[in-house]
Each structure stands twice: as C-alpha cells, then as structure tokens.
Design a protein around this motif. Structure first.
Motif, PDB file in Angstrom:
ATOM      1  N   ARG A  47     -24.314 -85.750 -29.383  1.00 42.57           N
ATOM      2  CA  ARG A  47     -25.658 -85.175 -29.727  1.00 42.57           C
ATOM      3  C   ARG A  47     -26.943 -85.199 -28.434  1.00 42.57           C
ATOM      4  O   ARG A  47     -26.614 -86.227 -27.773  1.00 42.57           O
ATOM      5  N   VAL A  48     -27.667 -84.137 -28.636  1.00 41.84           N
ATOM      6  CA  VAL A  48     -28.701 -84.245 -27.607  1.00 41.84           C
ATOM      7  C   VAL A  48     -29.437 -85.425 -28.018  1.00 41.84           C
ATOM      8  O   VAL A  48     -29.902 -85.869 -28.801  1.00 41.84           O
ATOM      9  N   ALA A  49     -29.788 -86.280 -26.811  1.00 39.82           N
ATOM     10  CA  ALA A  49     -30.752 -87.326 -26.911  1.00 39.82           C
ATOM     11  C   ALA A  49     -31.733 -87.128 -27.711  1.00 39.82           C
ATOM     12  O   ALA A  49     -32.783 -86.161 -27.491  1.00 39.82           O
ATOM     13  N   SER A  50     -32.495 -88.269 -28.548  1.00 37.90           N
ATOM     14  CA  SER A  50     -33.790 -88.008 -29.226  1.00 37.90           C
ATOM     15  C   SER A  50     -34.666 -88.546 -28.523  1.00 37.90           C
ATOM     16  O   SER A  50     -35.709 -88.367 -29.016  1.00 37.90           O
ATOM     17  N   ARG A  51     -34.348 -89.322 -27.540  1.00 40.74           N
ATOM     18  CA  ARG A  51     -35.466 -90.092 -26.876  1.00 40.74           C
ATOM     19  C   ARG A  51     -35.829 -89.294 -25.442  1.00 40.74           C
ATOM     20  O   ARG A  51     -37.060 -89.965 -25.204  1.00 40.74           O
ATOM     21  N   LEU A  52     -35.326 -88.383 -25.036  1.00 42.75           N
ATOM     22  CA  LEU A  52     -35.724 -87.809 -23.623  1.00 42.75           C
ATOM     23  C   LEU A  52     -35.936 -86.360 -23.699  1.00 42.75           C
ATOM     24  O   LEU A  52     -35.316 -85.837 -24.573  1.00 42.75           O
ATOM     25  N   TRP A  53     -36.738 -85.999 -23.005  1.00 40.04           N
ATOM     26  CA  TRP A  53     -36.517 -84.386 -22.892  1.00 40.04           C
ATOM     27  C   TRP A  53     -36.549 -83.978 -21.554  1.00 40.04           C
ATOM     28  O   TRP A  53     -36.451 -84.883 -20.395  1.00 40.04           O
ATOM     29  N   GLU A  80     -27.242 -72.805 -30.835  1.00 40.68           N
ATOM     30  CA  GLU A  80     -26.510 -73.700 -30.707  1.00 40.68           C
ATOM     31  C   GLU A  80     -26.485 -74.360 -29.075  1.00 40.68           C
ATOM     32  O   GLU A  80     -26.465 -73.742 -28.349  1.00 40.68           O
ATOM     33  N   TYR A  81     -26.912 -75.678 -29.057  1.00 44.08           N
ATOM     34  CA  TYR A  81     -26.947 -76.430 -27.977  1.00 44.08           C
ATOM     35  C   TYR A  81     -26.476 -77.764 -27.734  1.00 44.08           C
ATOM     36  O   TYR A  81     -26.690 -78.530 -28.500  1.00 44.08           O
ATOM     37  N   PHE A  82     -25.370 -77.524 -26.974  1.00 39.78           N
ATOM     38  CA  PHE A  82     -24.318 -79.150 -26.739  1.00 39.78           C
ATOM     39  C   PHE A  82     -23.896 -79.201 -28.419  1.00 39.78           C
ATOM     40  O   PHE A  82     -23.692 -80.579 -28.650  1.00 39.78           O
ATOM     41  N   GLY A  83     -23.822 -78.252 -29.135  1.00 39.40           N
ATOM     42  CA  GLY A  83     -23.174 -78.527 -30.403  1.00 39.40           C
ATOM     43  C   GLY A  83     -24.377 -78.721 -31.445  1.00 39.40           C
ATOM     44  O   GLY A  83     -23.955 -79.027 -32.739  1.00 39.40           O
ATOM     45  N   GLU A  84     -25.510 -78.673 -30.982  1.00 44.76           N
ATOM     46  CA  GLU A  84     -26.708 -78.845 -32.067  1.00 44.76           C
ATOM     47  C   GLU A  84     -27.125 -77.829 -32.351  1.00 44.76           C
ATOM     48  O   GLU A  84     -27.500 -76.838 -31.176  1.00 44.76           O
ATOM     49  N   THR A  85     -28.087 -77.619 -33.489  1.00 40.77           N
ATOM     50  CA  THR A  85     -28.971 -76.468 -34.043  1.00 40.77           C
ATOM     51  C   THR A  85     -30.037 -76.772 -33.501  1.00 40.77           C
ATOM     52  O   THR A  85     -30.768 -77.720 -33.635  1.00 40.77           O
ATOM     53  N   VAL A  86     -30.730 -75.728 -32.464  1.00 38.10           N
ATOM     54  CA  VAL A  86     -31.954 -75.882 -31.986  1.00 38.10           C
ATOM     55  C   VAL A  86     -32.578 -74.560 -32.148  1.00 38.10           C
ATOM     56  O   VAL A  86     -32.185 -73.708 -32.485  1.00 38.10           O
ATOM     57  N   ALA A  87     -33.990 -74.806 -31.791  1.00 33.37           N
ATOM     58  CA  ALA A  87     -35.037 -73.699 -31.882  1.00 33.37           C
ATOM     59  C   ALA A  87     -35.381 -73.365 -30.550  1.00 33.37           C
ATOM     60  O   ALA A  87     -35.374 -74.245 -29.806  1.00 33.37           O
ATOM     61  N   LEU A  88     -35.290 -72.214 -30.218  1.00 34.23           N
ATOM     62  CA  LEU A  88     -35.380 -71.736 -28.653  1.00 34.23           C
ATOM     63  C   LEU A  88     -36.760 -70.800 -28.735  1.00 34.23           C
ATOM     64  O   LEU A  88     -36.705 -69.767 -29.505  1.00 34.23           O
ATOM     65  N   LYS A  89     -37.684 -71.184 -28.007  1.00 35.67           N
ATOM     66  CA  LYS A  89     -39.265 -70.420 -28.366  1.00 35.67           C
ATOM     67  C   LYS A  89     -39.519 -69.881 -26.831  1.00 35.67           C
ATOM     68  O   LYS A  89     -39.510 -70.457 -25.908  1.00 35.67           O
ATOM     69  N   ILE A 123     -36.984 -80.698 -26.616  1.00 36.46           N
ATOM     70  CA  ILE A 123     -35.592 -80.971 -26.152  1.00 36.46           C
ATOM     71  C   ILE A 123     -35.814 -80.796 -24.493  1.00 36.46           C
ATOM     72  O   ILE A 123     -35.505 -81.539 -23.964  1.00 36.46           O
ATOM     73  N   ALA A 124     -36.220 -79.720 -24.408  1.00 35.78           N
ATOM     74  CA  ALA A 124     -36.386 -79.185 -23.011  1.00 35.78           C
ATOM     75  C   ALA A 124     -37.265 -78.054 -22.674  1.00 35.78           C
ATOM     76  O   ALA A 124     -37.644 -77.345 -23.605  1.00 35.78           O
ATOM     77  N   ALA A 125     -37.758 -77.931 -21.573  1.00 34.27           N
ATOM     78  CA  ALA A 125     -38.716 -76.693 -21.225  1.00 34.27           C
ATOM     79  C   ALA A 125     -38.713 -76.488 -19.884  1.00 34.27           C
ATOM     80  O   ALA A 125     -38.596 -77.437 -18.960  1.00 34.27           O
ATOM     81  N   THR A 141     -39.691 -70.908 -21.335  1.00 33.19           N
ATOM     82  CA  THR A 141     -39.018 -71.187 -22.642  1.00 33.19           C
ATOM     83  C   THR A 141     -39.037 -72.737 -22.976  1.00 33.19           C
ATOM     84  O   THR A 141     -38.837 -73.633 -21.981  1.00 33.19           O
ATOM     85  N   ILE A 142     -39.188 -73.008 -24.219  1.00 31.95           N
ATOM     86  CA  ILE A 142     -39.087 -74.188 -24.925  1.00 31.95           C
ATOM     87  C   ILE A 142     -37.953 -74.535 -25.630  1.00 31.95           C
ATOM     88  O   ILE A 142     -37.831 -73.708 -26.589  1.00 31.95           O
ATOM     89  N   LEU A 143     -37.314 -75.656 -25.666  1.00 32.84           N
ATOM     90  CA  LEU A 143     -36.145 -75.912 -26.668  1.00 32.84           C
ATOM     91  C   LEU A 143     -36.449 -77.104 -27.379  1.00 32.84           C
ATOM     92  O   LEU A 143     -36.918 -77.964 -27.062  1.00 32.84           O
ATOM     93  N   MET A 144     -36.678 -76.786 -28.844  1.00 37.73           N
ATOM     94  CA  MET A 144     -37.004 -77.794 -29.818  1.00 37.73           C
ATOM     95  C   MET A 144     -35.947 -77.957 -30.948  1.00 37.73           C
ATOM     96  O   MET A 144     -34.907 -77.289 -31.008  1.00 37.73           O
TER      97      MET A 144
END
Length: 338
Positions: A47-53, A80-89, A123-125, A141-144
């Motif tokens: 899973r994508v880490a929940s504490r870091l971005w 899908e990002y590393f197997g996780e469902t994410v939103a890409l803005k 998650i990332a930007a 782009t922002i990954l959330m």
C-alpha cells in the motif's frame, strides 16, 4: 479564481527558503544545503504510505486512468497507483491570470504534510509531467487518495438520498473536526462549501480542494488587501464579510463558511437568490444571512439549538464566532441525543 499567494506562505518553512518558478517549478525539488529535497514514495505491505508524500510521481505505476470530472480548476481522474485506487488532479493554467492559477497549484499543497481522517490525503505532487500525461494548459499534477465521486453538494441537492437529522449532524461534525485540525496547523481553507466536502463509501466527510487555502504564521492574520492577496478566492455565497471588506484573514473565515454549509445541510436549500453584487453588498451592509426564523426545520429542539449555533458562526464580527474547537462539543452534544 484563487488569490496570487506567495509560494513561501504556502509551504513549510523547511521546504522553500528560496524558490524558482520555472518549467519544472516545484520548490520541493530545489537543493537545500547541498542536498536534493525529495521525499520518496514508500510502500507498506503493498500500500502507498499514509504518512509521507512525495515530490515525484512514478508515472509508470499509474494504471487505468479514467476521467471523473472537470471544471475551471482542471480535470480529475481515477487511477491505480502501486495497486491503490487514487485520484489524479491536473491543475489547469488560467489564460487571464497565470500567476493566480500557478499559486492555486501551490496552495493545494498547504495540507500535503497533514494527515487526518477528515482531510483528503495528498500522496504526491509535481510540475514535471511527461508529455504523454500532460498538456500545455496544465501547471502540475496532484495525486490524492480516492474518496469517491460523491460530494455534499450532490447529496444535499441530488434529491434522491434521505438526509435525516442524525446524518447531517454527523456530516457537520466531520467538517468541524477537519477544520479544527487544519486551523491547529495554521491552515485556513478559504473555500468551505458542500462541493468541496467529499463523502466516502463509509459515510465519512473529507475536506478537499485547497486551491484557495492560506498558511498563516502562528497567531497572525493576513490582510485581504495585502499586495500578495490582490483578491481573496472562494465562493461568494460562503465568503465572510471581513473578506468582502478587505480585512484580515483568520481561521474564523472558515467558521463563517461552515455556518452557510451547515444551513444547507439542514434545509437542503440554496442560501441566497438574486444578483451576485446585491448579495455581496447585503451581506456586509445589511447583515444578510440565509433564513432561519419561520423555517419549519428550526422549530424542533435540535433545530432551535442549531439556529443559535448558526447565528454565532455567521456573526458579522469574526471575534464573535466560535473556533472549530469550541464548536465541537456543541455538535457532539446534539449528536448524543439522537
């Protein structure tokens, strides 16, 4: 359109002592004391880490990118990002005000380092986007985390879902929990409204869309007439009167906006009708607020107490409004009676 806010106010002080806004403009990837400041994406048990971005998006790990919606801010996709469902803005460049749209992107990162169950997690930007993922109108782009496709706006005005008393009280409490956490970390959202509150499949409200937000120094206010704030963003129906008058920006502006949102949750009606300029003038000059007296939903015991809370939240004087922390026990008490 959000205000052109200096990027040094939008990011933690350890991130951007100086910055250069260029083609690949993230100050988060600038060198600091001889080292490149990059936070790697980490995975725990797949899973994508929940504490870091991260300031880097691993584009090759994006799968099944599907459009969800679009607007003046840009476009949102489900992926899908590393197997996780994410939103890409993808944040869009505004041709009329390029500086404001660029600062809107940086403002989105005000809560990137914060983790709370009632705030959409970033998650990332990055502003460095490959040609096959970006376009000329995109700033970055922002990954959330993917919360879902439902917002409070849709639930309130969609008409199909029952919005019982215990449900709207729970939603209101979620929003105030999120605001309390943001304000305790010096972040003012500046655009609280039903459309910017997402509702998960588990019926959890999460505050989203930080494109108008501002990072305040502890105990400080910023004048809305500051040269760095040529105009304050947000939605006019939810905007606090002090912002309309060019006075100081403080966490109490979010409390005013919450008051309008809370009224919408209770009544499922639009707060105002008529010409925009008339509403703006009347809010400041005549203390115009959404109707509560005589409205049937405010005749119950809970309704009367909510009417009192609303009056405090949308007071014309910021100092007379409660803080998010002060609001919470009142909402919890109302919920405990259900």
């Amino acid at each position: 359109m959000p205000s052109p806010i200096p990027a040094t106010r939008l990011l933690p002080s350890h991130v951007c002592p100086s910055l250069d806004i260029g083609t690949c403009s993230s100050p988060l990837t600038k060198h600091s004391h001889g080292s490149t400041l990059q936070v790697p994406v980490q995975r725990f048990h797949g899973r994508v880490a929940s504490r870091l971005w991260s300031t880097v998006i691993q584009w090759k790990e994006l799968r099944s990118v599907q459009p969800v919606g679009s607007g003046g801010f840009g476009s949102v996709y489900k992926a899908e990002y590393f197997g996780e469902t994410v939103a890409l803005k993808k944040v869009k460049k505004c041709a009329k005000n390029k500086l404001a749209s660029r600062q809107s992107f940086w403002a989105e990162l005000n809560a990137a380092h914060l983790r709370h169950r009632n705030i959409v997690r970033i998650i990332a930007a990055t502003t460095c986007v490959p040609a096959d993922f970006g376009d000329e109108s995109s700033i970055g782009t922002i990954l959330m985390e993917f919360v879902g496709s439902r917002s409070l706006q849709q639930i309130i005005y969609g008409g199909a879902e029952l919005l019982a008393e215990d449900r709207w009280l729970r939603y209101a409490t979620d929003i105030v929990h999120g605001l309390h956490f943001l304000h305790s970390n010096g972040v003012v959202h500046l655009d609280i409204k039903p459309a910017n509150v997402l509702v998960s499949a588990e019926e959890l409200c999460k505050i989203a869309d930080f494109g108008c937000s501002l990072k305040l120094n502890q105990g400080c206010e910023v004048s809305a007439l500051s040269p760095h704030l040529s105009h304050v963003g947000g939605t006019y129906t939810h905007r606090a009167p002090e912002l309309l008058k060019g006075e100081g920006v403080s966490p109490k502006v979010d409390i005013f906006s919450f008051g309008i949102t809370f009224w919408q949750l209770i009544t499922r009606e639009q707060p105002y009708s008529g010409d925009r300029q008339h509403v703006l003038y009347a809010v400041v000059a005549h203390n115009l607020r959404p109707p509560v007296h005589g409205h049937p939903v405010f005749r119950s015991e809970t309704g009367r107490q909510c009417r009192t809370l609303l009056g405090h939240c949308w007071s014309g004087e910021a100092r007379s409004r409660p803080s998010a922390e002060e609001l919470l026990p009142h909402l919890e008490q109302l919920r405990s009676r259900k």
